[in-house]
Design a protein around this motif. Structure first.
Motif, mmCIF file in Angstrom:
data_model
loop_
_atom_site.group_PDB
_atom_site.id
_atom_site.type_symbol
_atom_site.label_atom_id
_atom_site.label_comp_id
_atom_site.label_asym_id
_atom_site.label_seq_id
_atom_site.Cartn_x
_atom_site.Cartn_y
_atom_site.Cartn_z
ATOM 1 N N ALA A 1 -8.634 -19.036 -4.040
ATOM 2 C CA ALA A 1 -7.399 -18.641 -4.156
ATOM 3 C C ALA A 1 -7.338 -19.346 -2.993
ATOM 4 C CB ALA A 1 -7.343 -17.021 -3.339
ATOM 5 N N LEU A 2 -5.296 -19.991 -2.689
ATOM 6 C CA LEU A 2 -5.244 -20.646 -1.476
ATOM 7 C C LEU A 2 -4.254 -19.925 -0.751
ATOM 8 C CD1 LEU A 2 -4.904 -24.158 -4.033
ATOM 9 C CD2 LEU A 2 -7.126 -23.378 -2.748
ATOM 10 N N GLU A 3 -4.270 -20.925 1.067
ATOM 11 C CA GLU A 3 -3.312 -19.734 1.323
ATOM 12 C C GLU A 3 -2.110 -20.878 1.305
ATOM 13 O OE1 GLU A 3 -3.490 -19.923 6.203
ATOM 14 O OE2 GLU A 3 -5.766 -19.996 6.278
ATOM 15 N N LYS A 4 -0.911 -20.350 1.425
ATOM 16 C CA LYS A 4 -0.071 -20.617 0.528
ATOM 17 C C LYS A 4 1.456 -21.349 1.969
ATOM 18 C CE LYS A 4 4.743 -18.622 -1.161
ATOM 19 N NZ LYS A 4 6.016 -17.573 -1.961
ATOM 20 N N GLU A 5 1.357 -20.898 2.946
ATOM 21 C CA GLU A 5 1.563 -21.526 3.365
ATOM 22 C C GLU A 5 0.861 -22.522 3.853
ATOM 23 O OE1 GLU A 5 3.186 -20.855 8.510
ATOM 24 O OE2 GLU A 5 2.113 -19.003 7.171
ATOM 25 N N GLY A 6 1.373 -23.879 3.829
ATOM 26 C CA GLY A 6 0.896 -25.223 3.708
ATOM 27 C C GLY A 6 0.228 -25.711 2.868
ATOM 28 N N VAL A 7 0.251 -25.241 2.326
ATOM 29 C CA VAL A 7 -0.806 -25.600 0.673
ATOM 30 C C VAL A 7 0.010 -27.356 0.322
ATOM 31 C CG1 VAL A 7 1.070 -24.751 -1.445
ATOM 32 C CG2 VAL A 7 -1.151 -25.165 -1.263
ATOM 33 N N VAL A 8 -0.864 -27.818 0.441
ATOM 34 C CA VAL A 8 -0.589 -29.624 -0.154
ATOM 35 C C VAL A 8 -0.753 -29.970 -1.414
ATOM 36 C CG1 VAL A 8 -0.823 -31.946 0.066
ATOM 37 C CG2 VAL A 8 -1.515 -29.875 2.262
ATOM 38 N N THR B 1 -5.419 -4.718 14.175
ATOM 39 C CA THR B 1 -6.413 -4.833 13.479
ATOM 40 C C THR B 1 -6.215 -4.909 12.111
ATOM 41 O OG1 THR B 1 -6.809 -2.481 13.685
ATOM 42 C CG2 THR B 1 -7.556 -2.792 14.801
ATOM 43 N N ARG B 2 -5.332 -4.851 11.498
ATOM 44 C CA ARG B 2 -5.072 -5.138 9.747
ATOM 45 C C ARG B 2 -4.351 -6.334 10.413
ATOM 46 N NH1 ARG B 2 -3.862 -2.630 5.117
ATOM 47 N NH2 ARG B 2 -2.182 -3.741 3.520
ATOM 48 N N HIS B 3 -4.833 -7.849 9.489
ATOM 49 C CA HIS B 3 -3.869 -8.965 9.573
ATOM 50 C C HIS B 3 -4.282 -9.734 7.989
ATOM 51 C CE1 HIS B 3 -5.379 -9.637 13.082
ATOM 52 N NE2 HIS B 3 -6.562 -8.991 13.360
ATOM 53 N N GLU B 4 -3.215 -9.718 7.777
ATOM 54 C CA GLU B 4 -2.261 -10.157 6.160
ATOM 55 C C GLU B 4 -1.808 -11.992 5.946
ATOM 56 O OE1 GLU B 4 0.176 -7.975 4.534
ATOM 57 O OE2 GLU B 4 -1.107 -5.773 4.679
ATOM 58 N N THR B 5 -2.673 -12.542 4.858
ATOM 59 C CA THR B 5 -3.021 -13.598 4.533
ATOM 60 C C THR B 5 -2.120 -14.028 2.855
ATOM 61 O OG1 THR B 5 -4.667 -14.712 5.850
ATOM 62 C CG2 THR B 5 -3.841 -16.024 4.863
ATOM 63 N N VAL B 6 -1.172 -14.810 3.604
ATOM 64 C CA VAL B 6 -0.535 -14.289 1.949
ATOM 65 C C VAL B 6 -1.190 -15.349 1.271
ATOM 66 C CG1 VAL B 6 1.964 -15.085 0.490
ATOM 67 C CG2 VAL B 6 0.961 -13.752 2.968
ATOM 68 N N MET B 7 -1.563 -15.545 0.137
ATOM 69 C CA MET B 7 -2.179 -16.238 -0.883
ATOM 70 C C MET B 7 -1.508 -16.854 -2.384
ATOM 71 S SD MET B 7 -4.996 -16.466 1.310
ATOM 72 C CE MET B 7 -6.163 -17.644 -0.158
ATOM 73 N N LEU B 8 -2.177 -17.858 -2.855
ATOM 74 C CA LEU B 8 -2.060 -18.300 -4.161
ATOM 75 C C LEU B 8 -2.976 -17.639 -4.800
ATOM 76 C CD1 LEU B 8 0.312 -21.570 -3.884
ATOM 77 C CD2 LEU B 8 1.004 -19.581 -4.342
ATOM 78 N N GLY B 9 -2.993 -16.895 -6.314
ATOM 79 C CA GLY B 9 -4.084 -16.875 -6.342
ATOM 80 C C GLY B 9 -4.574 -17.646 -8.173
ATOM 81 N N ASP B 10 -5.821 -18.306 -8.319
ATOM 82 C CA ASP B 10 -6.528 -18.217 -9.591
ATOM 83 C C ASP B 10 -5.764 -17.462 -10.504
ATOM 84 O OD1 ASP B 10 -7.780 -18.304 -11.489
ATOM 85 O OD2 ASP B 10 -9.133 -18.872 -10.664
ATOM 86 N N PRO B 11 -5.387 -18.207 -11.518
ATOM 87 C CA PRO B 11 -3.866 -17.669 -12.643
ATOM 88 C C PRO B 11 -5.138 -16.041 -13.014
ATOM 89 C CG PRO B 11 -4.179 -19.372 -13.020
ATOM 90 C CD PRO B 11 -5.079 -19.661 -11.988
#
Length: 742
Positions: free
Chosen positions: A509-516, A649-659
């Motif tokens: 999985a990759l972080e959606k923000e700033g993906v290159v 105490t809850r931290h979410e990161t938007v990702m692009l995930g493996d199919p």
């Protein structure tokens, strides 16, 4: 050529063993158990603890265990001498401990900002020191030093090393034959225990959800149930009608089932109310108990002053008359209680005429309004233990002062004796286990419920990715210890990692923000099947898609240079043709070309990536990490605990995930490569015809006893670098809305 480290089986150099667990990951190192501690190589022999540690550390310079500068290396040498001389000399130990306390008062490690050989050597010296054990027991060790000691103890490599020591686990030969054997602590034999004749009990109160402390009690009882082919009684302590609720009985039974505990008998203390009342009346008739109508505050004052109540010498007839008022639940009866007549002069406060029955008119969850008098837990417990045939009552050490009271009731009533076996209560850092305090978190909305992953409840830790097997292994590793210590959560999670790592499928999985974006010349759209786990084919296979347009993390892209050969995991080597940067220096795009014929992967950076293809759409994913609800590691008795509450105490990161993530099921545990372990809390759902949006796959981060990892494209890995990367990763986690564009 590899190196052989020989460890003396009867007198092992623990420091050398600790270092070996780190070094063997980067260097071919074999451990043999013999009659001496030494390393022989290239005609030289090292046989002292410090020389062996120095040599092993220099075999893997990339770990930076010897420090990162000349100053740090000199400091490490100082602490090696400190460990072998100051801490090993009884006459100098106290002064050495004071110096250690001052050093660790404001530092996490002895040298620099990361773990070094200094920490491992000093920790090893303390672990075998009787003076250290005495200092801890006498509470002469500062919180900073204790926290440091527990931090080092929680490291996975340290846990693995200690597990290898003879007498604590299996023999070295057995360890070599079966890697990954479970750690097992020393269990004290139950007095008078006979195979097939041991009866233990787990008696929770139905007033809340089970937490991690209850889990230890339940699993310890189960351990002795299975070890002795005995019987486990699941008994609800329902002696207080104000607290018990039917709903909590249901959830506790569910919690016990989740822990895979199968009691032989289910019962309630209320099943014995009539018999307990009869025994109370016997004490009244025998002059061993009396009824007291003193106000609660006065009663407390008299007990503290060791003064007798004016009712202590009531005639039996008077006591019986007052008892009848209690049984009726009259106004006067509600002002009375029954007290055992033991010893008001005793140094043990539990023996100063404790209350054994009180009058309550509340409705009981099981018996309704049938009774107006209810026994206290302390009175009912020994009676029901004896009547139900319990042979061994497992109790935490906090009940120690009440053990004499327990036996007094047994003897005064002429009941069958029960063995009491004590064990240490499970105390966790950055945690409160009080039901009242946990209820406050729920009612204030600081958590989403009793099963919130931040809660120390059984449901909470299981939802966060703890496995029952991992929890059991941790409890078993503690053994029958009576030492009360504050345990770091990392210790439990390190055990859990041993369970999940061999079976967790690997995905990306990759972080959606700033993906290159990366354009790969000559690459064609294709897919191949590869193992989900590099060392366990039984986990299955997954499809890996390739093509000319792929995506990588911005952090990885920032490390790339023109002409560099990089290994793209599960694909092969690619040569970086060009790296295009914006005016602010951030990478905008990368161009690469296939270099698959080059199979030299030893000197290359390793990157995770995903193909950007219509044929295999990426799965919208949210990775969630949690912090501790309590910011202070150890709360003092006088601390205002609400002053140490962490609210973010809850931290979410938007990702692009493996199919492949679209096939995950709730509760499935995976590893996101170079990011850590995760448990699927909410599976991905396709676009809804009502909202027009897809529901992302929600993954909860599972701690593994170390800092949370974060991918970077750099080569090698030092302890300092890993710490800095983890801090950066935690620092830039942010709460985001899950609005997805398809």
């Amino acid at each position: 050529m590899g190196v052989v480290l020989q460890i003396d089986k009867s007198s092992p150099f623990i420091g050398s063993l600790l270092v070996s667990q780190y070094v063997k990951k980067d260097f071919q190192l074999t451990i043999e158990w013999g009659k001496q501690n030494l390393v022989t190589t290239e005609g030289a022999t090292f046989s002292t603890a410090s020389s062996i540690c120095r040599y092993l550390t220099r075999l893997a310079p990339g770990l930076c265990l010897y420090g990162n500068s000349a100053v740090e290396k000199t400091e490490v040498d100082y602490w090696l001498q400190f460990a072998s001389e100051k801490l090993s000399c009884d006459s100098e130990f106290d002064n050495a401990l004071l110096y250690l306390d001052r050093t660790l008062g404001s530092a996490s490690y002895l040298v620099g900002a990361a773990l070094t050989l200094a920490d491992l050597s000093v920790w090893a010296a303390l672990r075998v020191s009787a003076a250290w054990c005495n200092a801890v027991a006498a509470r002469r060790v500062s919180s900073g030093t204790l926290n440091w000691f527990n931090l080092i103890a929680s490291q996975a490599e340290v846990t693995e090393a200690i597990a290898l020591l003879p007498g604590l686990k299996v023999t070295p030969t057995e360890q070599a034959k079966k890697e990954g054997q479970r750690d097992e602590g020393k269990f004290v034999d139950l007095p008078g225990a006979e195979k097939g004749n041991v009866v233990v009990r787990f008696p929770p109160e139905a007033s809340g959800f089970l937490h991690i402390g209850h889990a230890k009690a339940a699993l310890l009882n189960q351990y002795y149930q299975t070890t002795f082919d005995g019987k486990l009684i699941m008994r609800f302590d329902d002696t207080n009608p104000e607290k018990e609720k039917a709903d909590f009985e249901k959830v506790i039974l569910e919690d016990v089932k989740m822990l895979e505990i199968v009691p032989n008998v289910y019962s309630h203390t209320s099943d014995f109310f009539d018999r307990i009342a009869e025994l109370c009346e016997k004490l009244l008739r025998d002059g061993k108990a009396y009824v007291d109508d003193s106000p609660a505050e006065l009663m407390k004052q008299e007990r503290d002053a060791r003064e007798e109540s004016k009712h202590r010498n009531n005639p039996v007839e008077k006591n019986c008359e007052m008892w009848r008022e209690m049984v009726k639940g009259s106004g006067y009866g509600q002002e009375c209680c029954v007290r055992a007549k033991i010893d008001m002069k005793s140094d043990n406060g539990a023996l100063r005429d404790p209350v054994i029955f009180r009058c309550k008119t509340d409705e009981h969850v099981k018996t309704g309004f049938r009774y107006k008098v209810y026994p206290t837990y302390d009175f009912a417990c020994p009676i029901v233990d004896s009547l139900e045939g319990v042979t061994h009552a497992l109790r935490t050490t906090e009940y120690h002062d009440r053990d004499d009271q327990y036996h007094w009731f047994i003897n005064a009533l002429g009941l069958r004796q029960v063995h009491i076996w004590e064990y240490a209560r499970l105390n966790m850092m950055n945690t409160v286990l009080s039901k009242r305090k946990l209820t406050w978190f729920v009612s204030e909305g600081l958590v989403d419920g009793w099963d919130d992953p931040r809660m120390p409840t059984v449901r909470g830790v299981l939802r966060k990715g703890m496995t029952v097997d991992g929890l059991k292994q941790f409890i078993v590793a503690q053994g029958g210890s009576r030492s009360v210590v504050m345990m770091e959560w990392d210790k439990i999670w390190a055990f859990n990692k041993k369970v999940i790592d061999p079976v967790a499928a690997r995905f990306t999985a990759l972080e959606k923000e700033g993906v290159v974006p990366v354009y790969v010349a000559q690459a064609e759209v294709s897919k191949k099947m590869t193992a989900k786990h590099p060392k366990n084919a039984e986990v299955g296979e997954k499809a890996v898609w390739m093509g000319p347009n792929i995506l990588i993390d911005a952090a990885d892209a920032d490390t790339l240079e023109d002409g560099q050969v990089v290994t793209f995991i599960n694909w092969g080597n690619l040569r970086i043709v060009s790296v295009t940067r914006r005016a602010d220096g951030k990478v905008e795009k990368v161009t690469a070309e296939l270099n698959l014929e080059n199979t030299d992967y030893k000197r290359t950076s390793k990157l995770t990536w995903l193909a950007d293809l219509n044929e295999a759409p990426l799965v919208p994913t949210v990775c969630v990490a949690f912090d501790n609800l309590i910011s202070k590691a150890v709360l003092a008795k006088d601390d205002d605990w609400k002053s140490y509450i962490s609210r973010d105490t809850r931290h979410e990161t938007v990702m692009l995930g493996d199919p492949e993530l679209r096939n995950l099921k709730k509760g499935e545990i995976i590893q996101l490569q170079r990011r850590g372990y995760y448990i699927c809390d909410e599976p991905h759902a396709p676009v809804s015809r009502y909202t027009g949006k897809a529901s992302p796959c929600v993954l909860f981060y599972i701690p593994d006893g170390k800092e949370m990892p974060q991918p970077t494209g750099t080569k090698g890995s030092s302890a300092a670098k890993a710490t800095e990367v983890a801090k950066h990763a935690v620092g830039r986690q942010e709460t985001v809305a899950t609005n997805w564009k398809e």
